[in-house]
Design a protein around this motif. Structure first.
Motif, PDB file in Angstrom:
ATOM      1  N   LYS A 172      36.667  46.958  41.898  1.00  0.00           N
ATOM      2  CA  LYS A 172      35.981  48.076  41.454  1.00  0.00           C
ATOM      3  C   LYS A 172      36.335  48.215  40.047  1.00  0.00           C
ATOM      4  O   LYS A 172      35.820  49.145  39.334  1.00  0.00           O
ATOM      5  N   ARG A 173      36.784  47.216  39.283  1.00  0.00           N
ATOM      6  CA  ARG A 173      37.335  47.398  37.945  1.00  0.00           C
ATOM      7  C   ARG A 173      36.019  46.973  37.088  1.00  0.00           C
ATOM      8  O   ARG A 173      35.567  45.937  37.131  1.00  0.00           O
ATOM      9  N   ILE A 174      36.141  47.653  35.824  1.00  0.00           N
ATOM     10  CA  ILE A 174      34.805  47.608  34.939  1.00  0.00           C
ATOM     11  C   ILE A 174      35.795  47.522  33.514  1.00  0.00           C
ATOM     12  O   ILE A 174      36.134  48.783  33.292  1.00  0.00           O
ATOM     13  N   SER A 175      35.470  46.391  32.782  1.00  0.00           N
ATOM     14  CA  SER A 175      36.200  46.700  31.315  1.00  0.00           C
ATOM     15  C   SER A 175      35.027  47.085  30.601  1.00  0.00           C
ATOM     16  O   SER A 175      34.141  46.208  30.215  1.00  0.00           O
ATOM     17  N   TYR A 176      35.293  48.084  29.602  1.00  0.00           N
ATOM     18  CA  TYR A 176      34.218  48.501  28.891  1.00  0.00           C
ATOM     19  C   TYR A 176      34.495  47.935  27.276  1.00  0.00           C
ATOM     20  O   TYR A 176      33.881  48.441  26.129  1.00  0.00           O
ATOM     21  N   ALA A 177      35.484  47.173  27.215  1.00  0.00           N
ATOM     22  CA  ALA A 177      35.863  46.660  25.829  1.00  0.00           C
ATOM     23  C   ALA A 177      34.761  45.835  25.125  1.00  0.00           C
ATOM     24  O   ALA A 177      34.423  44.991  25.834  1.00  0.00           O
ATOM     25  N   LYS A 178      34.392  45.996  23.800  1.00  0.00           N
ATOM     26  CA  LYS A 178      33.397  45.333  23.329  1.00  0.00           C
ATOM     27  C   LYS A 178      33.640  45.220  21.891  1.00  0.00           C
ATOM     28  O   LYS A 178      33.984  46.491  21.201  1.00  0.00           O
ATOM     29  N   THR A 179      33.504  43.943  21.216  1.00  0.00           N
ATOM     30  CA  THR A 179      33.500  43.881  19.829  1.00  0.00           C
ATOM     31  C   THR A 179      32.352  43.505  19.177  1.00  0.00           C
ATOM     32  O   THR A 179      31.605  42.794  19.781  1.00  0.00           O
ATOM     33  N   SER A 184      32.718  43.210  34.573  1.00  0.00           N
ATOM     34  CA  SER A 184      32.859  43.480  35.991  1.00  0.00           C
ATOM     35  C   SER A 184      33.596  42.362  36.536  1.00  0.00           C
ATOM     36  O   SER A 184      33.679  41.215  36.445  1.00  0.00           O
ATOM     37  N   TYR A 185      34.915  43.005  37.225  1.00  0.00           N
ATOM     38  CA  TYR A 185      35.783  42.094  37.812  1.00  0.00           C
ATOM     39  C   TYR A 185      35.302  41.747  39.384  1.00  0.00           C
ATOM     40  O   TYR A 185      36.489  41.700  40.089  1.00  0.00           O
ATOM     41  N   TYR A 186      34.415  42.240  39.711  1.00  0.00           N
ATOM     42  CA  TYR A 186      33.998  42.218  41.332  1.00  0.00           C
ATOM     43  C   TYR A 186      34.143  40.930  41.963  1.00  0.00           C
ATOM     44  O   TYR A 186      33.438  39.935  41.482  1.00  0.00           O
ATOM     45  N   TYR A 187      34.882  40.878  42.814  1.00  0.00           N
ATOM     46  CA  TYR A 187      34.742  39.780  43.900  1.00  0.00           C
ATOM     47  C   TYR A 187      35.142  40.192  45.231  1.00  0.00           C
ATOM     48  O   TYR A 187      35.654  41.124  45.379  1.00  0.00           O
TER      49      TYR A 187
END
Length: 294
Positions: free
Chosen positions: A107-114, A160-163
């Motif tokens: 359920k992890r979602i990373s919002y890091a964006k450059t 998204s790290y969904y699997y």
């Protein structure tokens, strides 16, 4: 042939009081096979629950004490038989680790964006001519090699790290977690979650008296059927959590030090987890859950 007949006649005429070593050995084996009755030390504990599902012939049900929450000293009110394929499986810590990591990341979602050089403000013109100045050639002050320029190969969220793990691996993770808790004496079975009072101090003192540790997870069959006293007591405690049986997971069991199950919850878990061992159909059709993709 004549010697054989003489030996047979000699054995027939032997008196009954003279027995050979073979007969004595047979009697010794029979005496070992018949166990001697054990002296009863007192009244036997009643079996409050027997294993309803079929147990393999080479295994036996696991017995555990049934406790009560109605008093401090009602620690053992009876026995419960647990299915060995759920509460006594092989301790596969690798599967336990896989399920714990999956539950943490799916359920992890990373919002890091450059920003790249095209997204950084400015840098539209060439800083100086290509030749004649003696300096290195550059085409934009927002190049990744410039201070304040864009970032090359940076994170481009949201990511998204969904699997998904196979269902049988997730089921096996639940079995290993239950087995580990029972082996470490951190799993306790109660007849019900009835409390004599809704005061949270009673629950904390009960946990301290029975050495349940700092965090306790209580599991009942359904949230609607939970007693009001236990709901009111746990709502004012941070380390005592109450969840229904369908919400039991590996992360919650590893997070809490002690796991409390009711007899109805044990029957529900055995039925649901053992069903996956014998099913031969998929849980859902092999198609996408949404068919209206562009």
């Amino acid at each position: 042939m004549l010697q054989l007949l003489r030996a047979a006649a000699r054995a027939w005429l032997r008196p009954t009081g003279c027995r050979g070593l073979t007969a004595q050995a047979e009697e010794a084996v029979q005496s070992l096979e018949k166990p001697e009755p054990l002296a009863s030390t007192g009244p036997q504990a009643p079996v409050l629950r027997k294993c309803e599902l079929r147990v393999p012939a080479h295994r036996r049900p696991v017995q555990a004490w049934v406790e009560s929450l109605r008093g401090y000293h009602q620690e053992r009110v009876g026995l419960a038989e647990l299915h060995p394929d759920v509460f006594s499986t092989a301790p596969r810590l690798d599967i336990l680790h896989q399920v714990a990591i999956w539950q943490k990341n799916f359920k992890r979602i990373s919002y890091a964006k450059t920003k790249t050089r095209a997204e950084v403000r400015g840098g539209g013109r060439k800083p100086w001519p290509q030749k004649g100045s003696g300096r290195a050639r550059h085409g934009s002050i927002r190049s990744p090699i410039w201070r304040g320029g864009g970032i090359a190969h940076g994170p481009r969220g949201p990511t998204s790290y969904y699997y998904m793990l196979p269902m049988k691996v997730r089921v096996q993770g639940l079995k290993v977690a239950l087995t580990t808790k029972l082996a470490q004496d951190d799993l306790h079975i109660v007849d019900s979650l009835e409390l004599p009072t809704e005061d949270p101090q009673y629950l904390t003192e009960l946990a301290r008296y029975r050495c349940w540790g700092d965090s306790v997870l209580l599991v009942d069959l359904a949230y609607e059927d939970m007693p009001q006293n236990i709901v009111a007591a746990t709502s004012r405690l941070k380390t005592f959590n109450l969840i229904p049986a369908v919400g039991l997971n590996v992360h919650s069991m590893l997070k809490h030090q002690t796991l409390i199950l009711t007899l109805q919850t044990v029957a529900f878990l055995e039925k649901k987890l053992l069903w996956h061992d014998s099913r031969y159909t998929p849980l859902y059709p092999f198609r996408l859950p949404y068919c209206d993709f562009p």
